[in-house]
Structures are given as structure tokens and as C-alpha cells.
Design a protein around this motif. Structure first.
Motif, PDB file in Angstrom:
ATOM      1  N   PHE A  28       0.813  -1.212   0.000  1.00  0.00           N
ATOM      2  CA  PHE A  28       0.000   0.000   0.000  1.00  0.00           C
ATOM      3  C   PHE A  28       0.850   1.268   0.000  1.00  0.00           C
ATOM      4  CE2 PHE A  28      -3.362  -2.912   1.587  1.00  0.00           C
ATOM      5  CZ  PHE A  28      -4.306  -2.630   0.612  1.00  0.00           C
ATOM      6  N   VAL A  29       1.965   1.255   0.714  1.00  0.00           N
ATOM      7  CA  VAL A  29       2.834   2.426   0.715  1.00  0.00           C
ATOM      8  C   VAL A  29       3.399   2.667  -0.683  1.00  0.00           C
ATOM      9  CG1 VAL A  29       5.014   3.381   1.559  1.00  0.00           C
ATOM     10  CG2 VAL A  29       3.418   2.304   3.167  1.00  0.00           C
ATOM     11  N   MET A  30       3.916   1.637  -1.298  1.00  0.00           N
ATOM     12  CA  MET A  30       4.503   1.769  -2.631  1.00  0.00           C
ATOM     13  C   MET A  30       3.436   2.099  -3.674  1.00  0.00           C
ATOM     14  SD  MET A  30       7.148  -1.454  -2.376  1.00  0.00           S
ATOM     15  CE  MET A  30       8.021  -1.169  -3.908  1.00  0.00           C
ATOM     16  N   ARG A  31       2.269   1.523  -3.519  1.00  0.00           N
ATOM     17  CA  ARG A  31       1.177   1.778  -4.448  1.00  0.00           C
ATOM     18  C   ARG A  31       0.803   3.248  -4.475  1.00  0.00           C
ATOM     19  NH1 ARG A  31      -4.860   0.461  -2.652  1.00  0.00           N
ATOM     20  NH2 ARG A  31      -4.262   2.208  -1.370  1.00  0.00           N
ATOM     21  N   GLU A  32       0.635   3.827  -3.316  1.00  0.00           N
ATOM     22  CA  GLU A  32       0.174   5.217  -3.266  1.00  0.00           C
ATOM     23  C   GLU A  32       1.291   6.199  -3.586  1.00  0.00           C
ATOM     24  OE1 GLU A  32      -2.115   5.786   0.290  1.00  0.00           O
ATOM     25  OE2 GLU A  32      -3.435   4.110  -0.197  1.00  0.00           O
ATOM     26  N   GLU A  33       2.543   5.786  -3.367  1.00  0.00           N
ATOM     27  CA  GLU A  33       3.654   6.616  -3.830  1.00  0.00           C
ATOM     28  C   GLU A  33       3.623   6.707  -5.359  1.00  0.00           C
ATOM     29  OE1 GLU A  33       6.335   8.401  -2.272  1.00  0.00           O
ATOM     30  OE2 GLU A  33       4.773   8.284  -0.743  1.00  0.00           O
ATOM     31  N   ALA A  34       3.402   5.591  -6.013  1.00  0.00           N
ATOM     32  CA  ALA A  34       3.334   5.584  -7.473  1.00  0.00           C
ATOM     33  C   ALA A  34       2.123   6.359  -7.974  1.00  0.00           C
ATOM     34  CB  ALA A  34       3.280   4.157  -7.989  1.00  0.00           C
ATOM     35  N   ASP A  35       1.033   6.246  -7.254  1.00  0.00           N
ATOM     36  CA  ASP A  35      -0.183   6.964  -7.649  1.00  0.00           C
ATOM     37  C   ASP A  35       0.065   8.459  -7.692  1.00  0.00           C
ATOM     38  OD1 ASP A  35      -2.903   7.234  -8.311  1.00  0.00           O
ATOM     39  OD2 ASP A  35      -3.401   7.666  -6.219  1.00  0.00           O
ATOM     40  N   GLN A  36       0.879   8.948  -6.778  1.00  0.00           N
ATOM     41  CA  GLN A  36       1.173  10.375  -6.724  1.00  0.00           C
ATOM     42  C   GLN A  36       2.278  10.789  -7.694  1.00  0.00           C
ATOM     43  OE1 GLN A  36       1.893  11.671  -2.636  1.00  0.00           O
ATOM     44  NE2 GLN A  36       0.496  10.108  -1.881  1.00  0.00           N
ATOM     45  N   ARG A  37       3.239   9.878  -7.949  1.00  0.00           N
ATOM     46  CA  ARG A  37       4.426  10.277  -8.689  1.00  0.00           C
ATOM     47  C   ARG A  37       4.392   9.946 -10.184  1.00  0.00           C
ATOM     48  NH1 ARG A  37       8.393  11.595  -4.921  1.00  0.00           N
ATOM     49  NH2 ARG A  37       7.903  10.938  -2.793  1.00  0.00           N
ATOM     50  N   LEU A  38       3.673   8.886 -10.553  1.00  0.00           N
ATOM     51  CA  LEU A  38       3.634   8.533 -11.975  1.00  0.00           C
ATOM     52  C   LEU A  38       2.749   9.514 -12.737  1.00  0.00           C
ATOM     53  CD1 LEU A  38       3.318   4.635 -11.875  1.00  0.00           C
ATOM     54  CD2 LEU A  38       5.328   5.998 -12.440  1.00  0.00           C
ATOM     55  N   PRO A  39       3.146   9.889 -13.935  1.00  0.00           N
ATOM     56  CA  PRO A  39       2.340  10.843 -14.713  1.00  0.00           C
ATOM     57  C   PRO A  39       1.048  10.215 -15.212  1.00  0.00           C
ATOM     58  CG  PRO A  39       4.136   9.989 -16.043  1.00  0.00           C
ATOM     59  CD  PRO A  39       4.371   9.474 -14.651  1.00  0.00           C
ATOM     60  N   LYS A  40       0.032  11.040 -15.425  1.00  0.00           N
ATOM     61  CA  LYS A  40      -1.209  10.573 -16.010  1.00  0.00           C
ATOM     62  C   LYS A  40      -1.044  10.536 -17.523  1.00  0.00           C
ATOM     63  CE  LYS A  40      -2.697  10.588 -11.876  1.00  0.00           C
ATOM     64  NZ  LYS A  40      -2.638   9.319 -11.138  1.00  0.00           N
ATOM     65  N   ARG A  41      -1.303   9.398 -18.118  1.00  0.00           N
ATOM     66  CA  ARG A  41      -1.082   9.217 -19.542  1.00  0.00           C
ATOM     67  C   ARG A  41      -2.223   9.792 -20.371  1.00  0.00           C
ATOM     68  NH1 ARG A  41       4.250   8.534 -19.776  1.00  0.00           N
ATOM     69  NH2 ARG A  41       4.923   7.055 -18.187  1.00  0.00           N
ATOM     70  N   PRO A  42      -1.914  10.264 -21.609  1.00  0.00           N
ATOM     71  CA  PRO A  42      -2.922  10.955 -22.417  1.00  0.00           C
ATOM     72  C   PRO A  42      -3.973  10.044 -23.042  1.00  0.00           C
ATOM     73  CG  PRO A  42      -0.849  10.798 -23.607  1.00  0.00           C
ATOM     74  CD  PRO A  42      -0.583  10.305 -22.225  1.00  0.00           C
ATOM     75  N   THR A  43      -3.647   8.753 -23.235  1.00  0.00           N
ATOM     76  CA  THR A  43      -4.604   7.851 -23.873  1.00  0.00           C
ATOM     77  C   THR A  43      -4.965   6.706 -22.930  1.00  0.00           C
ATOM     78  OG1 THR A  43      -2.906   6.435 -24.855  1.00  0.00           O
ATOM     79  CG2 THR A  43      -3.586   8.396 -26.120  1.00  0.00           C
ATOM     80  N   VAL A  44      -6.088   6.064 -23.218  1.00  0.00           N
ATOM     81  CA  VAL A  44      -6.551   4.951 -22.390  1.00  0.00           C
ATOM     82  C   VAL A  44      -5.559   3.791 -22.450  1.00  0.00           C
ATOM     83  CG1 VAL A  44      -8.363   3.219 -22.106  1.00  0.00           C
ATOM     84  CG2 VAL A  44      -8.970   5.579 -22.654  1.00  0.00           C
TER      85      VAL A  44
END
Length: 298
Positions: free
Chosen positions: A191-207
Motif C-alpha cells: 500500500f505504501v509503494m502503491r500510493e507513492e506511485a499513484d502520486q508520482r507517476l504521470p497521467k497518460r494521455p490515452t486509455v
């Protein structure tokens, strides 16, 4: 990188990317339970044959081609033998994992003002410990996957009934200690690593690119955590391959595995590469399925 997003903004508790609710959310949000259940169902049905090969490597210390040869010689009729226990266990387990975590973390942060990382760690440990209640499914699954018990136990129901009658309820929880050591810390890391990635990874332009990122993120985290805790699974399988014998400690089982495998640490890790591969695809599939289900339920 993280496996999946919880579906909620850490600060406001609302589903990410969805409409914000006007009222307070209940302590346990049923959507988290539902998303976890569905993701686990998809995951188990796809990856179960790989699990059986890994199980044979864990139990017998054989090479991958030997494990594959065992399953091939037994035939397709036995390939999915024992799938019901992990299907039942993992669907309920993942449902509890996401639901209990979300229901524990939010009060710690919102009402107790706890540090985010401390709250995530405590909630992960809690979720992992609650999951251990379902251990009898894992116990029976291991017996059904072991060729030594093909003739003794016909199916899941028969195994549960016979074990309970012959050895009592306690036998279903043989190997509980390594499972607790595995579940709690691994969930906290997850859960710690998951939410770190959720905040740090960019949102991609396509599905497509966003789904690919979700798969890869989930796959990498799952493979890493699974490899770190692999020896605990070896110990668990060793303890659970016995039935009706005196109960051994986790450390006794570890020493036995070590001595039986020529006192070489690398032999304790036999099967880890296949396990890592399975975890890579398993958590990737689970993550993608979770994100799709989140869109439906939120």
C-alpha cells in the motif's frame, strides 16, 4: 511504483477521477470490497496453472521443466484441481485487503491526525492480519495441489470434511505463523509503494497507455514483494505438506528446508524466478482489472 490506486484521494477521501460525494463516506466502503473481489477472480482464473508449477518447485525443490513434466504427465483433468480454495480465498482475501485497509487508514488520518505513512503501515498490517482468517483455504489448496494426496482427497469439500473429522479444526491452521509474517509486512509495503506511485507517476494521455502503465506498475510491485517474501512461502508450503504430524515451528521448517537442499541458500529460493514471473503477470492483471472495476463501481 505501485500496484493499484485505492480509488480515493488521500486528502479528501473521494474517488479519484469521479464525482465527489456530498456526504461523509461510511467507515467500510463496499465499493473497495467489490473491486478487490472482482480483480482477484480474474487474476486467479488466468494464473492458476503457473501457480501449480511453482508449488511443485517449492515442495520438491525440482527444476521448472521437471515441475512442468509432472503436470503434463498428470493430464489436463488435474490441471485445475484445487482451484476452488484459492479462488474462494483470494477473492474474499483481496476484498478484505482493500476494504479493511481503506476502512482503517481513513479514520487514522482523518480523526486521529496520524502521519500518512504510519497510517498506511498500520492499515496494511491490519488488513494482512485479517486476511489470515481465510488460511484454511490456502491449507486445503496446498494439499490438493500435492500429487501425494490425489487419491486421499477427492475435492475441496471432501478435503475440508475429512481433515476436520480426522484431525480437528486446528489442523486447518497449520503454518499460520509464516502466513502472518508474510501477510502483514507485505501488505504494508504494497500500500505504501502503491500510493507513492499513484502520486508520482504521470497521467497518460490515452486509455491504452494509461492501462499499460497500470499493468506495468502493478506487475513490478507484485514481482518485487513476492520475491522478497518468497522464503516464507517455502516455509509455509513445507509445513502444510504434512498432515496429522506433530506441529513444527517456522524456524524448524526453515532449518529442515536448508539442510535438505544441500545447505545452500540459493536452493531455498528454487522456484523464485517462476514465482516472480507469475507475480508479475498476476499483479499486473489484478491491477488492470481493479482499475476497470473501479470505473464501474465509482
Amino acid at each position: 511504483m505501485a500496484v493499484v490506486r485505492s480509488g480515493h484521494d488521500i486528502n479528501n477521501g473521494h474517488p479519484t477521477g469521479g464525482p465527489k460525494s456530498s456526504g461523509p463516506r461510511p467507515l467500510f466502503c463496499w465499493r473497495e470490497f467489490a473491486c478487490g473481489w472482482g480483480a482477484a477472480f480474474v487474476n486467479i482464473t488466468v494464473t492458476y496453472p503457473i501457480y501449480k508449477m511453482i508449488f511443485r518447485q517449492m515442495l520438491h525443490g525440482v527444476q521448472l521443466n521437471q515441475a512442468y513434466g509432472q503436470l503434463r504427465s498428470e493430464g489436463f483433468i488435474y490441471l485445475y484441481r484445487g482451484i476452488f480454495p484459492p479462488l474462494a480465498q483470494r477473492t474474499i482475501s483481496l476484498s478484505l485487503m482493500f476494504g479493511v485497509y481503506d476502512g482503517t487508514r481513513r479514520p487514522l488520518v482523518e480523526y486521529w491526525g496520524m502521519n500518512q505513512y504510519s497510517a498506511k503501515t498500520i492499515a496494511g498490517l491490519m488488513a494482512g492480519s485479517v486476511e489470515a482468517i481465510l488460511m484454511p483455504f490456502e491449507r486445503v489448496q496446498n494439499l490438493l495441489a500435492d500429487a501425494n494426496y490425489h487419491q486421499k482427497y477427492k475435492n475441496t469439500h471432501h478435503a475440508f470434511r475429512l481433515i476436520f473429522i480426522e484431525y480437528g479444526f486446528k489442523e486447518l491452521y497449520r503454518g499460520l505463523v509464516p502466513i502472518l509474517w508474510r501477510n502483514g509486512p507485505s501488505n504494508a509495503m504494497f500500500f505504501v509503494m502503491r500510493e507513492e506511485a499513484d502520486q508520482r507517476l504521470p497521467k497518460r494521455p490515452t486509455v491504452i497507455t494509461q492501462r499499460t502503465q497500470e499493468f506495468v506498475a502493478g506487475a513490478c510491485i507484485g514481482a518485487f514483494i513476492s520475491s522478497v517474501f518468497y522464503p516464507l512461502n517455502v516455509i509455509k508450503v513445507t509445513m502444510q505438506s504434512r498432515i496429522g504430524t506433530p506441529y513444527e515451528s517456522m524456524w524448524w521448517a526453515l532449518r529442515q528446508v536448508y539442510y535438505e537442499r544441500d545447505r545452500k541458500l540459493r536452493n531455498v529460493y528454487k522456484g523464485v524466478s517462476m514465482n516472480c514471473t507469475r507475480a508479475f503477470f498476476s499483479w499486473g492483471i489484478m491491477n488492470s482489472a481493479y482499475e476497470q472495476l473501479k470505473k464501474v463501481f465509482y
